[in-house]
Design a protein around this motif. Structure first.
Motif, PDB file in Angstrom:
ATOM      1  N   ILE A 154       0.779  -1.220  -0.074  1.00 24.23           N
ATOM      2  CA  ILE A 154       0.167   0.105   0.099  1.00 24.23           C
ATOM      3  C   ILE A 154       0.844   1.336  -0.062  1.00 24.23           C
ATOM      4  O   ILE A 154       1.887   1.464   0.790  1.00 24.23           O
ATOM      5  N   HIS A 155       0.627   2.065  -0.988  1.00 23.34           N
ATOM      6  CA  HIS A 155       1.256   3.315  -0.941  1.00 23.34           C
ATOM      7  C   HIS A 155       0.198   4.489  -0.830  1.00 23.34           C
ATOM      8  O   HIS A 155      -0.777   4.405  -1.684  1.00 23.34           O
ATOM      9  N   SER A 156       0.784   5.486  -0.098  1.00 24.93           N
ATOM     10  CA  SER A 156      -0.345   6.655  -0.057  1.00 24.93           C
ATOM     11  C   SER A 156       0.487   7.865   0.431  1.00 24.93           C
ATOM     12  O   SER A 156       1.523   7.772   0.947  1.00 24.93           O
ATOM     13  N   ARG A 157       0.080   9.032  -0.099  1.00 24.58           N
ATOM     14  CA  ARG A 157       0.745  10.219   0.189  1.00 24.58           C
ATOM     15  C   ARG A 157       0.588  10.592   1.710  1.00 24.58           C
ATOM     16  O   ARG A 157       1.418  11.312   2.190  1.00 24.58           O
ATOM     17  N   THR A 158      -0.453   9.714   2.487  1.00 27.74           N
ATOM     18  CA  THR A 158      -0.469   9.917   3.923  1.00 27.74           C
ATOM     19  C   THR A 158       0.036   8.577   4.283  1.00 27.74           C
ATOM     20  O   THR A 158      -0.957   7.599   4.422  1.00 27.74           O
ATOM     21  N   THR A 159       1.208   8.610   4.959  1.00 26.79           N
ATOM     22  CA  THR A 159       1.665   7.391   5.387  1.00 26.79           C
ATOM     23  C   THR A 159       0.777   6.614   6.364  1.00 26.79           C
ATOM     24  O   THR A 159       0.755   5.479   6.694  1.00 26.79           O
ATOM     25  N   GLY A 160       0.366   7.682   7.510  1.00 31.77           N
ATOM     26  CA  GLY A 160      -0.063   7.033   8.705  1.00 31.77           C
ATOM     27  C   GLY A 160      -1.392   6.417   8.070  1.00 31.77           C
ATOM     28  O   GLY A 160      -1.825   5.478   8.921  1.00 31.77           O
TER      29      GLY A 160
ATOM     30  N   GLU B 200       7.118   2.839   0.713  1.00 35.69           N
ATOM     31  CA  GLU B 200       7.490   4.222   0.952  1.00 35.69           C
ATOM     32  C   GLU B 200       7.300   5.087  -0.433  1.00 35.69           C
ATOM     33  O   GLU B 200       7.186   6.345  -0.530  1.00 35.69           O
ATOM     34  N   SER B 201       7.588   4.412  -1.606  1.00 39.56           N
ATOM     35  CA  SER B 201       7.456   5.060  -2.733  1.00 39.56           C
ATOM     36  C   SER B 201       6.385   4.172  -3.646  1.00 39.56           C
ATOM     37  O   SER B 201       6.140   3.192  -3.717  1.00 39.56           O
ATOM     38  N   VAL B 202       5.902   4.665  -4.976  1.00 36.99           N
ATOM     39  CA  VAL B 202       5.119   4.212  -5.749  1.00 36.99           C
ATOM     40  C   VAL B 202       5.993   3.146  -6.437  1.00 36.99           C
ATOM     41  O   VAL B 202       5.500   2.028  -6.814  1.00 36.99           O
ATOM     42  N   GLU B 203       7.234   3.565  -6.844  1.00 39.26           N
ATOM     43  CA  GLU B 203       8.007   2.561  -7.397  1.00 39.26           C
ATOM     44  C   GLU B 203       8.325   1.092  -6.641  1.00 39.26           C
ATOM     45  O   GLU B 203       8.184   0.111  -7.124  1.00 39.26           O
ATOM     46  N   ASP B 204       8.347   1.533  -5.464  1.00 37.11           N
ATOM     47  CA  ASP B 204       8.635   0.275  -4.486  1.00 37.11           C
ATOM     48  C   ASP B 204       7.360  -0.653  -4.250  1.00 37.11           C
ATOM     49  O   ASP B 204       7.498  -1.869  -4.634  1.00 37.11           O
ATOM     50  N   ALA B 205       6.114   0.029  -4.596  1.00 34.89           N
ATOM     51  CA  ALA B 205       4.735  -0.666  -4.529  1.00 34.89           C
ATOM     52  C   ALA B 205       4.551  -1.354  -5.826  1.00 34.89           C
ATOM     53  O   ALA B 205       4.215  -2.516  -5.717  1.00 34.89           O
ATOM     54  N   LEU B 206       4.881  -0.859  -6.768  1.00 37.77           N
ATOM     55  CA  LEU B 206       4.773  -1.433  -8.117  1.00 37.77           C
ATOM     56  C   LEU B 206       5.851  -2.507  -8.489  1.00 37.77           C
ATOM     57  O   LEU B 206       5.585  -3.241  -9.533  1.00 37.77           O
ATOM     58  N   ALA B 207       6.915  -2.485  -8.039  1.00 36.88           N
ATOM     59  CA  ALA B 207       8.261  -3.333  -8.409  1.00 36.88           C
ATOM     60  C   ALA B 207       7.825  -4.616  -8.770  1.00 36.88           C
ATOM     61  O   ALA B 207       8.327  -5.337  -9.969  1.00 36.88           O
ATOM     62  N   ASP B 208       7.022  -5.413  -7.859  1.00 37.93           N
ATOM     63  CA  ASP B 208       6.508  -6.850  -8.249  1.00 37.93           C
ATOM     64  C   ASP B 208       5.303  -7.224  -8.398  1.00 37.93           C
ATOM     65  O   ASP B 208       4.719  -8.262  -8.242  1.00 37.93           O
ATOM     66  N   ALA B 209       4.549  -6.167  -8.626  1.00 37.47           N
ATOM     67  CA  ALA B 209       2.892  -6.208  -8.862  1.00 37.47           C
ATOM     68  C   ALA B 209       2.656  -6.971  -9.923  1.00 37.47           C
ATOM     69  O   ALA B 209       2.936  -7.009 -10.814  1.00 37.47           O
ATOM     70  N   GLU B 210       1.558  -7.937  -9.585  1.00 38.83           N
ATOM     71  CA  GLU B 210       0.908  -8.514 -10.797  1.00 38.83           C
ATOM     72  C   GLU B 210      -0.546  -7.865 -11.001  1.00 38.83           C
ATOM     73  O   GLU B 210      -1.014  -7.946 -12.043  1.00 38.83           O
ATOM     74  N   ILE B 211      -0.953  -7.082 -10.010  1.00 34.60           N
ATOM     75  CA  ILE B 211      -2.287  -6.414 -10.039  1.00 34.60           C
ATOM     76  C   ILE B 211      -1.893  -4.992  -9.308  1.00 34.60           C
ATOM     77  O   ILE B 211      -1.233  -4.890  -8.159  1.00 34.60           O
ATOM     78  N   VAL B 212      -2.645  -3.907 -10.037  1.00 34.81           N
ATOM     79  CA  VAL B 212      -2.406  -2.681  -9.374  1.00 34.81           C
ATOM     80  C   VAL B 212      -3.891  -2.066  -9.262  1.00 34.81           C
ATOM     81  O   VAL B 212      -4.660  -1.887 -10.349  1.00 34.81           O
ATOM     82  N   ASN B 213      -4.053  -1.373  -8.366  1.00 32.36           N
ATOM     83  CA  ASN B 213      -5.427  -0.751  -7.987  1.00 32.36           C
ATOM     84  C   ASN B 213      -4.979   0.796  -7.688  1.00 32.36           C
ATOM     85  O   ASN B 213      -4.538   0.884  -6.643  1.00 32.36           O
TER      86      ASN B 213
END
Length: 302
Positions: free
Chosen positions: A147-153, A175-188
């Motif tokens: 999960i990545h969000s501009r509001t980490t909390g 912590e970053s969009v790139e980190d979230a997407l790196a191994d993703a098979e589905i993105v929402n």
């Protein structure tokens, strides 16, 4: 006498798996021409929305009114009214909307993502986010959710809450969009962003992307390059997407996406496409989805 259902009552009556099947049936009916569905009424640059659908075979209809404030969580508040068969029903629009929006991404993911896909990247942690995860879990065996969000909390709180709900799934905050997407098979994508959330280069070569956050021409969650190169771009309804989905509007205007290549979800369900590489589903929401949930609510007996 009119039945009135709260958020909790909506969720008790229609579990996500049931919502996915109800919405799947509604899109099949939409493709078959069973609905009269006027364009959504938009007032105050999207601050007030009115959506209606009439199902001709059953003689039933739904009207949803929403007040939208993007700086509020939940951003949408309103009512859903079901009528035409039995006693009228009024339900909380926030619950119905997040449930049916999750359900349609479940339908699209089941159609377009590989059966083995189990790694989800969720961009956004607002009111829509939890039902996005629940919907994917209803159609795929999830293993990991980043999960990545501009509001980490908020992302951390959502991760903890969903981790309790789905103990077999590994949740983490990226912590970053790139980190979230790196191994993703589905993105929402479930944000109100007016600029693309990521660059095409950040996406794996084989991934299914759902985008449900943008509903105004000024909003864009997806880069035009993704729409230009995806093996298929599916939308809930072409007319609605060309009026309201900022990323689709811009891609068509820029000439990188051919309007004729866009596929409606109902048609894709009736003739499942062969898919590969990157696939996209973009939803702005249509009233037939609200009708599907309202029909399930009307049929529910405690």
């Amino acid at each position: 006498m009119t039945r009135t259902l709260s958020d909790d009552e909506v969720r008790k009556a229609v579990p996500m798996r049931d919502a996915v099947e109800a919405v799947r049936d509604a899109f099949d009916g939409l493709a078959a021409g069973h609905f009269t569905q006027p364009e959504r009424l938009v007032f105050g640059d999207g601050r007030v929305l009115v959506m209606t659908a009439y199902h001709e075979p059953s003689g039933t209809g739904v009207v949803k009114t929403l007040g939208v404030q993007l700086d509020r969580d939940p951003a949408i508040l309103g009512t859903v009214v079901w009528t035409g068969a039995g006693e009228p029903l009024v339900a909380d629009a926030t619950a119905v909307t997040t449930l049916r929006t999750g359900a349609v991404t479940g339908v699209a993911t089941d159609l377009l993502a590989p059966p083995s896909a189990g790694h989800l990247a969720l961009l956004g942690s607002g009111a829509q986010a939890a039902d996005q995860v629940r919907a994917i879990a209803a159609v795929r065996e999830l293993r990991e959710v980043a999960i990545h969000s501009r509001t980490t909390g908020n992302a951390r709180a959502l991760s903890e809450r969903l981790g309790t709900e789905f103990p077999a799934v590994s949740f983490r905050v990226a912590e970053s969009v790139e980190d979230a997407l790196a191994d993703a098979e589905i993105v929402n994508c479930a944000t109100s962003s007016e600029t693309p959330l990521f660059a095409l280069s950040a996406l794996p070569q084989n991934v299914h992307v759902n985008a449900i956050g943008s509903f105004r021409p000024s909003m864009r969650e997806l880069p035009g390059e993704l729409l230009a190169t995806a093996s298929i771009v599916v939308v809930d309804q072409i007319g609605a997407a060309l009026e309201e989905a900022g990323e689709v509007i811009k891609a068509v205007e820029d000439g990188v996406l051919d309007r004729g290549s866009i596929v409606e979800l109902g048609a894709a369900l009736r003739e499942p496409p062969a898919v590969s590489g990157r696939t996209v589903f973009k939803s702005v929401g249509v009233a037939a989805q609200d009708w599907a949930i309202a029909r399930s609510l009307a049929a529910y007996e405690e």
